[in-house]
Every structure is written in structure tokens, then in C-alpha cells.
Write an enzyme that holds these catalytic residues in place. Structure first.
Site, mmCIF file in Angstrom:
data_model
loop_
_atom_site.group_PDB
_atom_site.id
_atom_site.type_symbol
_atom_site.label_atom_id
_atom_site.label_comp_id
_atom_site.label_asym_id
_atom_site.label_seq_id
_atom_site.Cartn_x
_atom_site.Cartn_y
_atom_site.Cartn_z
ATOM 1 C CG LEU A 1 -1.972 1.146 1.187
ATOM 2 C CD1 LEU A 1 -2.951 0.961 0.042
ATOM 3 C CD2 LEU A 1 -2.720 1.229 2.503
ATOM 4 C CE1 TYR A 2 6.290 5.207 1.296
ATOM 5 C CE2 TYR A 2 7.574 3.466 0.258
ATOM 6 C CZ TYR A 2 7.446 4.778 0.662
ATOM 7 O OH TYR A 2 8.466 5.667 0.430
ATOM 8 C CB ALA A 3 4.463 0.758 -3.721
#
Length: 337
Positions: A151-153
Site C-alpha cells: 500500500l505504501y507504493a
């Protein structure tokens, strides 16, 4: 010039702000001072910045749109360097909401503030993690980045797209840049080189993932700051003002907006074992190593194409681990006595 730097108490924001102040610029720094890692380290960075003339800090969550807008109206920045984010690949699996709030909502509020108070150039930090499951090397900015694996990416890729929309609709020149494994003095304690240093010095084993077969395109912090400020001086031109400009091979200039996406990496990936070896050499201690499989969200290799960065700025990161790691270790020994 007046620079607004988000994330000024963070690793990269601190170094960018410090360089700008040394060049005589005025800096307004914004940071939420969250407890994702040691807040004392953030306060120590701010104490150094606070001793410089021309610096002002505001503790602020970017989710606070009204206060952010008020600060923009008071300061009227010439340049905005947006570095604030909820970082960390693995933590995004544990606490995904923090990434939506800080990275997506926070960046949206910043873009709205830039819309209300246009400036010369907006610079927006993204990540090499945006390349996700890509297995074509080196990573080029024109490669598809549609398969993020954390999810960070995904949130950082989303901010790139949002920034392009705003550049097109409201004509703010915008450059987004993807970082590749930044390291150096005053770094983040959750990064591998920082964790390894602490554990090696205290005799604890270090965990080496993917059984030692991972590669990273390590970027020394001083090189990164130089690249950011050179990019700041090269805003992408509007689509209708490019006649006669010499094209740069592999350029990512948008056909409809003053927007560009650039890698910041040297294009010289090193095996994780090389990083450990340089730490052992600088520390004078052999590490106790435990080899483990690749954890969820990690990639085997990052490898930046630096051609576009070099085409735009005339340079690319070049500090080898053999020079950068000893500088980090000297800082670590001093800071932690």
C-alpha cells in the site's frame, strides 16, 4: 528565495533544509513529528536547523487543510519541496490507514494549497517501490508502474498521478522524483544500515533477508540533496512553450502539463552483503548473520536508470558505499556516544 519544505524534521527534509539555509534561502519547514520512530532524533535535527537564520518550523499534520492553507498564504513560497510522508514498506502492512491519511489526503491538501498560491516549482517525493513487481532492469521512468506490491507504493504512485492532474489543470510546474534506498548521517532508525549498525555494536545478530541475494541501488544523502536542488532549478516547461528545446532521450515530460517524473539513483546496485561488509569494516566488528527468506512487500532488486536525471541536471549520484558508510558510522558513534 522562499522554500516551503514538508517533512523538515525527517531524514531527507532535514538535509534539504540545511543545504538551502547554507545557500542563504529562507525555509519554512512543516512536520507532524509523529512517533513512527524516535521523536528525539527529529527534535535534534530541528535544533540544528533552528540555529540558522532564515528558518522557521511549524508542527502540523498535512491533513489539517485550513491551517496548511493559512501557512501558504502567510509565507507565499517560491518553491515547495514535498517530502513529508508515512514511510516504510513493512509498516504499511500493519497500519495501512496511516498511509492513506498522510500520503494521499495530506498530498491532496498540499496540492490544493499550491493551487490557491501558485509558485515557481513544486517538487514531490515518490519512491522506487512504485515500480512494484517490475523485473526489467534498470528501472526507467517510462516503464509501467501499475503493479505495486504494498500500500505504501500504491499511495506514492497515486500522489504522482494526482500531481500530474493538478499540473495540467492549474499549470503549476511539477517534478516528481523516485528515491532509491537513501542512507547517510542523521538517517532513519528503521532502515537496514541503521539497524545493522546498532545490532553489530551490541553483539546482536542481524537478519539478512532473501538469504543474502537482495540488491539495492544505494543513494548517499548528499548526492540526493544535490539532485533535488538541481531539479528545482529546472522546472518542466508548459506544453505550449517547448518549441526549439533540445529533447532529452527518455524524457517523461507530459504532453499536456508542465510535469516530469525522474529517478534519483546512481544506477549502481550493490548486494546486501556488500553493505554489511562496509559496515563491518567501518565499525571494526564482524556481524553475526542470520539469513531469512524475503518478507512480504520486499523486492529482490532495485536498479535505477539515471539517464534522465543526468540529462536534466548534468549529474547523477556517485558516492560509493565505501565512502558513504564510513561517514554514517562516524556520525552514529558521535550521536550515540
Amino acid at each position: 528565495m522562499r522554500y516551503l519544505v514538508t517533512g523538515d524534521a525527517g531524514f531527507i527534509g532535514f538535509h534539504v533544509s540545511r543545504r538551502l539555509l547554507s545557500q542563504g534561502h529562507e525555509v519554512l519547514g512543516i512536520d507532524a513529528l509523529t512517533d513512527y520512530y524516535d521523536v528525539d532524533l527529529k527534535h535534534r535535527r530541528l535544533a540544528i536547523l533552528g540555529a540558522e537564520p532564515g528558518f522557521r518550523h511549524e508542527t502540523l499534520m498535512l491533513e489539517d487543510h485550513a491551517r496548511l492553507l493559512k501557512l501558504f498564504g502567510e509565507f507565499r513560497p517560491d518553491y515547495v519541496i514535498h517530502l513529508a510522508a508515512q514511510a516504510g514498506v513493512r509498516y504499511s502492512i500493519e497500519n495501512p490507514r496511516a498511509y492513506i491519511n498522510a500520503n494521499v489526503v495530506g498530498t491532496f491538501n498540499l496540492l490544493e494549497a499550491c493551487r490557491a498560491f501558485p509558485m515557481r516549482h513544486l517538487l514531490l517525493a515518490s519512491t522506487s517501490s512504485a515500480y512494484g513487481a517490475n523485473d526489467k532492469y534498470p528501472f526507467e521512468e517510462t516503464d509501467p508502474a501499475v503493479h505495486p506490491i504494498t500500500l505504501y507504493a500504491a499511495t506514492k504512485g497515486s500522489t504522482e498521478l494526482m500531481a500530474h492532474c493538478y499540473a495540467h489543470l492549474f499549470h503549476n510546474p511539477t517534478t516528481a522524483f523516485r528515491f532509491f534506498t537513501v542512507y547517510g548521517p542523521w538517517g532513519r532508525p528503521d532502515m537496514a544500515y541503521f539497524l545493522f549498525t546498532r545490532k553489530i555494536l551490541t553483539g546482536q545478530p542481524i537478519e539478512i533477508f532473501n538469504h543474502g541475494e537482495s540488491w539495492r541501488d544505494f543513494t548517499f544523502i548528499d548526492d540526493l540533496v544535490t539532485s533535488i536542488l538541481l531539479l528545482a532549478a529546472a522546472p518542466p516547461p508548459p506544453a505550449d512553450a517547448r518549441e526549439g528545446l533540445k529533447p532529452i532521450p527518455g524524457d517523461t515530460l507530459s504532453p499536456v502539463a508542465p510535469y516530469r517524473l525522474v529517478n534519483i539513483g546512481g544506477g549502481q546496485p550493490a548486494k546486501l552483503s556488500e553493505l554489511v561488509g562496509e559496515l563491518e569494516k567501518a565499525l571494526g566488528v564482524e556481524a553475526v548473520k542470520v539469513f531469512k527468506p524475503l518478507p512480504p512487500g520486499d523486492v529482490v532488486k532495485t536498479f535505477a536508470s539515471a539517464a534522465l536525471l543526468e540529462g536534466v541536471t548534468g549529474q547523477k549520484p556517485s558516492t560509493p558505499l565505501s565512502e558513504g558508510i564510513p561517514q554514517f558510522v562516524r556520525w552514529y558513534r558521535t550521536h550515540y556516544n
